[in-house]
Write a protein that holds these residues in place. Structure first.
Motif, PDB file in Angstrom:
ATOM      1  N   ALA A 226      36.980  23.093  58.586  1.00  0.00           N
ATOM      2  CA  ALA A 226      35.872  21.980  58.218  1.00  0.00           C
ATOM      3  C   ALA A 226      35.412  21.915  56.950  1.00  0.00           C
ATOM      4  O   ALA A 226      35.033  20.659  56.295  1.00  0.00           O
ATOM      5  CB  ALA A 226      34.635  22.527  58.968  1.00  0.00           C
ATOM      6  N   GLY A 227      35.705  22.782  56.048  1.00  0.00           N
ATOM      7  CA  GLY A 227      35.335  22.738  54.518  1.00  0.00           C
ATOM      8  C   GLY A 227      36.197  21.722  53.855  1.00  0.00           C
ATOM      9  O   GLY A 227      35.838  20.830  53.063  1.00  0.00           O
ATOM     10  N   GLU A 228      37.539  21.857  54.338  1.00  0.00           N
ATOM     11  CA  GLU A 228      38.731  20.952  53.625  1.00  0.00           C
ATOM     12  C   GLU A 228      38.162  19.609  54.072  1.00  0.00           C
ATOM     13  O   GLU A 228      38.551  18.477  53.262  1.00  0.00           O
ATOM     14  CB  GLU A 228      39.944  21.393  54.064  1.00  0.00           C
ATOM     15  N   ILE A 229      38.148  19.252  55.395  1.00  0.00           N
ATOM     16  CA  ILE A 229      37.860  18.009  55.894  1.00  0.00           C
ATOM     17  C   ILE A 229      36.341  17.468  55.061  1.00  0.00           C
ATOM     18  O   ILE A 229      36.635  16.212  54.935  1.00  0.00           O
ATOM     19  CB  ILE A 229      37.644  18.053  57.393  1.00  0.00           C
ATOM     20  N   ALA A 230      35.412  18.294  54.953  1.00  0.00           N
ATOM     21  CA  ALA A 230      34.125  17.748  54.337  1.00  0.00           C
ATOM     22  C   ALA A 230      34.537  17.485  53.072  1.00  0.00           C
ATOM     23  O   ALA A 230      33.956  16.370  52.446  1.00  0.00           O
ATOM     24  CB  ALA A 230      33.332  18.902  54.638  1.00  0.00           C
ATOM     25  N   HIS A 231      35.324  18.233  52.220  1.00  0.00           N
ATOM     26  CA  HIS A 231      35.571  17.990  50.744  1.00  0.00           C
ATOM     27  C   HIS A 231      36.351  16.784  50.451  1.00  0.00           C
ATOM     28  O   HIS A 231      36.166  16.100  49.657  1.00  0.00           O
ATOM     29  CB  HIS A 231      36.007  19.361  50.172  1.00  0.00           C
ATOM     30  N   ARG A 232      37.559  16.735  51.273  1.00  0.00           N
ATOM     31  CA  ARG A 232      38.479  15.866  50.839  1.00  0.00           C
ATOM     32  C   ARG A 232      38.120  14.510  51.579  1.00  0.00           C
ATOM     33  O   ARG A 232      38.515  13.266  51.004  1.00  0.00           O
ATOM     34  CB  ARG A 232      40.058  16.295  51.495  1.00  0.00           C
ATOM     35  N   GLY A 233      37.890  14.408  52.702  1.00  0.00           N
ATOM     36  CA  GLY A 233      37.508  13.297  53.261  1.00  0.00           C
ATOM     37  C   GLY A 233      36.202  12.774  53.037  1.00  0.00           C
ATOM     38  O   GLY A 233      35.799  11.442  52.918  1.00  0.00           O
ATOM     39  N   LEU A 234      35.130  13.496  53.202  1.00  0.00           N
ATOM     40  CA  LEU A 234      33.703  13.188  53.046  1.00  0.00           C
ATOM     41  C   LEU A 234      32.988  13.371  51.696  1.00  0.00           C
ATOM     42  O   LEU A 234      32.028  12.774  51.207  1.00  0.00           O
ATOM     43  CB  LEU A 234      32.853  13.979  53.895  1.00  0.00           C
ATOM     44  N   ARG A 235      34.011  14.070  50.922  1.00  0.00           N
ATOM     45  CA  ARG A 235      33.662  14.128  49.312  1.00  0.00           C
ATOM     46  C   ARG A 235      32.356  15.200  49.322  1.00  0.00           C
ATOM     47  O   ARG A 235      31.216  14.945  48.910  1.00  0.00           O
ATOM     48  CB  ARG A 235      33.168  13.154  48.524  1.00  0.00           C
ATOM     49  N   VAL A 236      32.115  15.888  50.451  1.00  0.00           N
ATOM     50  CA  VAL A 236      31.014  16.801  50.511  1.00  0.00           C
ATOM     51  C   VAL A 236      31.282  18.139  50.000  1.00  0.00           C
ATOM     52  O   VAL A 236      32.612  18.634  50.382  1.00  0.00           O
ATOM     53  CB  VAL A 236      30.458  16.960  52.112  1.00  0.00           C
ATOM     54  N   PRO A 237      30.344  19.112  49.519  1.00  0.00           N
ATOM     55  CA  PRO A 237      31.072  20.519  49.130  1.00  0.00           C
ATOM     56  C   PRO A 237      31.469  21.097  50.235  1.00  0.00           C
ATOM     57  O   PRO A 237      30.742  21.300  51.174  1.00  0.00           O
ATOM     58  CB  PRO A 237      29.808  21.114  48.355  1.00  0.00           C
ATOM     59  N   ARG A 238      32.465  22.001  50.046  1.00  0.00           N
ATOM     60  CA  ARG A 238      32.998  22.513  51.124  1.00  0.00           C
ATOM     61  C   ARG A 238      32.249  23.876  51.493  1.00  0.00           C
ATOM     62  O   ARG A 238      31.871  24.167  52.777  1.00  0.00           O
ATOM     63  CB  ARG A 238      34.152  23.652  50.551  1.00  0.00           C
ATOM     64  N   VAL A 239      31.204  24.603  50.692  1.00  0.00           N
ATOM     65  CA  VAL A 239      30.191  25.364  51.328  1.00  0.00           C
ATOM     66  C   VAL A 239      29.323  24.939  52.399  1.00  0.00           C
ATOM     67  O   VAL A 239      28.676  25.713  53.098  1.00  0.00           O
ATOM     68  CB  VAL A 239      29.488  26.034  50.009  1.00  0.00           C
ATOM     69  N   CYS A 240      28.918  23.390  52.452  1.00  0.00           N
ATOM     70  CA  CYS A 240      28.293  22.769  53.310  1.00  0.00           C
ATOM     71  C   CYS A 240      28.873  23.353  54.615  1.00  0.00           C
ATOM     72  O   CYS A 240      28.122  23.542  55.542  1.00  0.00           O
ATOM     73  CB  CYS A 240      27.889  21.514  53.042  1.00  0.00           C
ATOM     74  N   ALA A 241      29.849  22.963  55.000  1.00  0.00           N
ATOM     75  CA  ALA A 241      30.644  23.152  56.080  1.00  0.00           C
ATOM     76  C   ALA A 241      30.777  24.502  56.264  1.00  0.00           C
ATOM     77  O   ALA A 241      30.665  24.707  57.780  1.00  0.00           O
ATOM     78  CB  ALA A 241      32.065  22.497  56.064  1.00  0.00           C
ATOM     79  N   TYR A 242      31.041  25.477  55.567  1.00  0.00           N
ATOM     80  CA  TYR A 242      30.982  26.990  55.832  1.00  0.00           C
ATOM     81  C   TYR A 242      29.640  27.326  56.376  1.00  0.00           C
ATOM     82  O   TYR A 242      29.693  28.024  57.314  1.00  0.00           O
ATOM     83  CB  TYR A 242      31.405  27.642  54.648  1.00  0.00           C
ATOM     84  N   SER A 243      28.616  27.023  55.759  1.00  0.00           N
ATOM     85  CA  SER A 243      27.128  27.096  56.116  1.00  0.00           C
ATOM     86  C   SER A 243      26.893  26.657  57.632  1.00  0.00           C
ATOM     87  O   SER A 243      26.445  27.463  58.595  1.00  0.00           O
ATOM     88  CB  SER A 243      26.292  26.925  55.169  1.00  0.00           C
ATOM     89  N   LEU A 244      27.321  25.311  57.915  1.00  0.00           N
ATOM     90  CA  LEU A 244      27.094  24.845  59.311  1.00  0.00           C
ATOM     91  C   LEU A 244      27.876  25.717  60.294  1.00  0.00           C
ATOM     92  O   LEU A 244      27.220  25.988  61.420  1.00  0.00           O
ATOM     93  CB  LEU A 244      27.411  23.244  59.211  1.00  0.00           C
ATOM     94  N   ALA A 245      29.164  26.019  60.015  1.00  0.00           N
ATOM     95  CA  ALA A 245      29.833  26.996  61.006  1.00  0.00           C
ATOM     96  C   ALA A 245      29.368  28.320  61.154  1.00  0.00           C
ATOM     97  O   ALA A 245      28.790  28.851  62.402  1.00  0.00           O
ATOM     98  CB  ALA A 245      31.212  27.355  60.360  1.00  0.00           C
ATOM     99  N   GLY A 246      28.357  28.999  60.325  1.00  0.00           N
ATOM    100  CA  GLY A 246      27.749  30.027  60.126  1.00  0.00           C
ATOM    101  C   GLY A 246      26.432  30.075  60.910  1.00  0.00           C
ATOM    102  O   GLY A 246      26.292  30.909  61.973  1.00  0.00           O
ATOM    103  N   ILE A 247      25.866  28.753  60.820  1.00  0.00           N
ATOM    104  CA  ILE A 247      24.433  28.678  61.909  1.00  0.00           C
ATOM    105  C   ILE A 247      24.677  28.520  63.200  1.00  0.00           C
ATOM    106  O   ILE A 247      24.373  29.063  64.034  1.00  0.00           O
ATOM    107  CB  ILE A 247      23.848  27.531  61.291  1.00  0.00           C
ATOM    108  N   VAL A 248      25.912  27.675  63.402  1.00  0.00           N
ATOM    109  CA  VAL A 248      26.186  27.571  64.653  1.00  0.00           C
ATOM    110  C   VAL A 248      26.810  28.740  65.707  1.00  0.00           C
ATOM    111  O   VAL A 248      26.110  29.193  66.482  1.00  0.00           O
ATOM    112  CB  VAL A 248      27.423  26.457  64.978  1.00  0.00           C
ATOM    113  N   TYR A 249      27.660  29.687  64.790  1.00  0.00           N
ATOM    114  CA  TYR A 249      27.935  30.999  65.246  1.00  0.00           C
ATOM    115  C   TYR A 249      26.726  32.064  65.517  1.00  0.00           C
ATOM    116  O   TYR A 249      26.880  32.617  66.452  1.00  0.00           O
ATOM    117  CB  TYR A 249      29.119  31.436  64.514  1.00  0.00           C
ATOM    118  N   GLY A 250      26.034  32.049  64.451  1.00  0.00           N
ATOM    119  CA  GLY A 250      24.916  32.645  64.486  1.00  0.00           C
ATOM    120  C   GLY A 250      23.981  32.527  65.891  1.00  0.00           C
ATOM    121  O   GLY A 250      23.413  33.212  66.377  1.00  0.00           O
ATOM    122  N   HIS A 251      23.968  31.148  66.003  1.00  0.00           N
ATOM    123  CA  HIS A 251      22.842  30.496  67.279  1.00  0.00           C
ATOM    124  C   HIS A 251      23.490  31.075  68.497  1.00  0.00           C
ATOM    125  O   HIS A 251      22.857  31.529  69.408  1.00  0.00           O
ATOM    126  CB  HIS A 251      22.914  29.222  67.033  1.00  0.00           C
TER     127      HIS A 251
END
Length: 390
Positions: free
Chosen positions: A17-42
């Motif tokens: 998700a981080g690679e897709i966010a960074h290369r495709g959407l130009r969003v920092p990778r860490v944003c995708a890492y955090s989203l995965a953590g929040i979902v998994y923690g939930h």
């Protein structure tokens, strides 16, 4: 057992998700890492067993320690001495952030001691997020260097304020001012001492071994692991010790080359783990009031940082615009604040559910927006060297 088995899959998904966010959407990778953590923690993916949780917390501290080491390693103490206005701007920005966030928390109904904790945590900028964004964009320039130096000042002052808040709580609980002050001062002194204990003999050892670039990086990583073990063993801050270690290595001209920043593949893997694990510790606010408080605290925090850095811009040798962009680059908040909160719990400082919701909500808001703001700051300052496969 399911949570442990699921971790490799979640980390892989987060990396993709981080690679897709960074290369495709130009969003920092860490944003995708955090989203995965929040979902998994939930979904209840975080380990609840005491020993497993302790092992994961150690790994998180080690991972963040690597970032703090690298941050400390990039601190130029001579620059701070020759241009003291940078140090003063960092102190002023930290204190203004504390005052503004505390005022908002009190106005929204938080008790005075809890508001102090929220404000102390808000002072810190996430070194992991900022260093990762800088490295991903190959940032270089006035805004980049000032943001890194101010981030280190933020972290140091946040620890001091957090220890002060805990000391204030201990004063209320025990009635002993001497005991409260001694506890806070001792923790800080021992944390720095652990970093120096490992950092002072390390340059001599490396010169005797004549280690190459790869060997130096491995030794640095093992040194950070050692200070993490030492500090956790005596229940002090491994984060401050790792920062001290990095500063000492810079002073001895033992450098990490650009190729070894992020500590190579090891650092990349631990980055994914750190953001997934720490983000999984946060929970969404359960009410509209809690969400509103989180948004207000986040806005007040960023506004305070941008205002202070803009005010001190000219006297510290830069433009008002670049000063404001430096404050914007300090927006990331997450890993450092939440791990610092874990230390407060270890000290016996308990927070009510409302305060935890406010902190968690602010962390979640800045978990995603903070790295994006930092990226915008570097792009607007014209200090990025992004490549196609970066």
């Amino acid at each position: 057992m399911f949570s442990l088995v699921g971790w490799p899959a979640v980390l892989l998904a987060a990396w993709l998700a981080g690679e897709i966010a960074h290369r495709g959407l130009r969003v920092p990778r860490v944003c995708a890492y955090s989203l995965a953590g929040i979902v998994y923690g939930h979904w209840g993916g975080l380990p609840h067993d005491g020993d497993t949780r302790a092992a994961f917390t150690f790994l998180a501290n080690f991972s963040l320690g690597l970032f703090l080491f690298e941050l400390g390693h990039r601190i130029n103490l001579r620059w701070l001495v020759t241009n003291p206005w940078i140090t003063l701007s960092g102190i002023a920005e930290s204190l203004l952030t504390f005052v503004v966030v505390r005022a908002i928390a009190v106005a929204m109904g938080q008790p005075a001691d809890i508001a102090m904790v929220i404000a102390a945590l808000s002072v810190a900028s996430s070194p992991a997020a900022l260093v990762r964004v800088v490295n991903d964009l190959r940032g270089s320039g006035q805004v980049t260097e000032r943001a890194l130096h101010l981030c280190a000042i933020n972290c140091l002052i946040s620890v001091l304020l957090m220890k002060g808040a805990i000391g204030y709580w201990q004063l209320l609980a025990s009635g002993s001012l001497v005991s409260a002050m001694w506890n806070s001062a001792a923790i800080l002194a021992v944390s720095v001492g652990c970093g120096m204990l490992v950092g002072v003999p390390l340059p001599w050892l490396l010169r005797q071994l004549r280690a190459d670039e790869r060997g130096v990086t491995i030794v640095f990583a093992l040194a950070v692991m050692l200070v993490t073990v030492l500090t956790q063993g005596v229940n002090v801050s491994p984060l401050l010790a790792a920062l001290t270690l990095g500063v000492l290595m810079r002073r001895n001209r033992l450098v990490l080359t650009p190729a070894q920043r992020n500590f190579g593949v090891l650092g990349d893997l631990l980055t994914v783990f750190l953001f997934v694990y720490v983000a999984g510790m946060a929970v969404w606010p359960t009410s509209a009031v809690g969400l509103a408080l989180a948004v207000l605290l986040s806005l007040g925090r960023v506004a305070a940082k941008m205002t202070a850095t803009a005010v001190f811009a000219h006297v510290s040798g830069t433009s008002t615009r670049k000063g404001a962009l430096t404050g914007l680059a300090l927006a990331p908040l997450s890993t450092f604040a939440l791990l610092l909160l874990e230390y407060s719990r270890a000290a016996g400082f308990g927070l009510a559910d409302g305060a935890l919701a406010a902190i968690a909500g602010m962390v979640i808001v800045m978990e995603f927006l903070g790295p994006v703001f930092a990226q915008w700051a570097l792009v607007l300052a014209g200090e990025t060297q992004r490549t196609e496969d970066a």
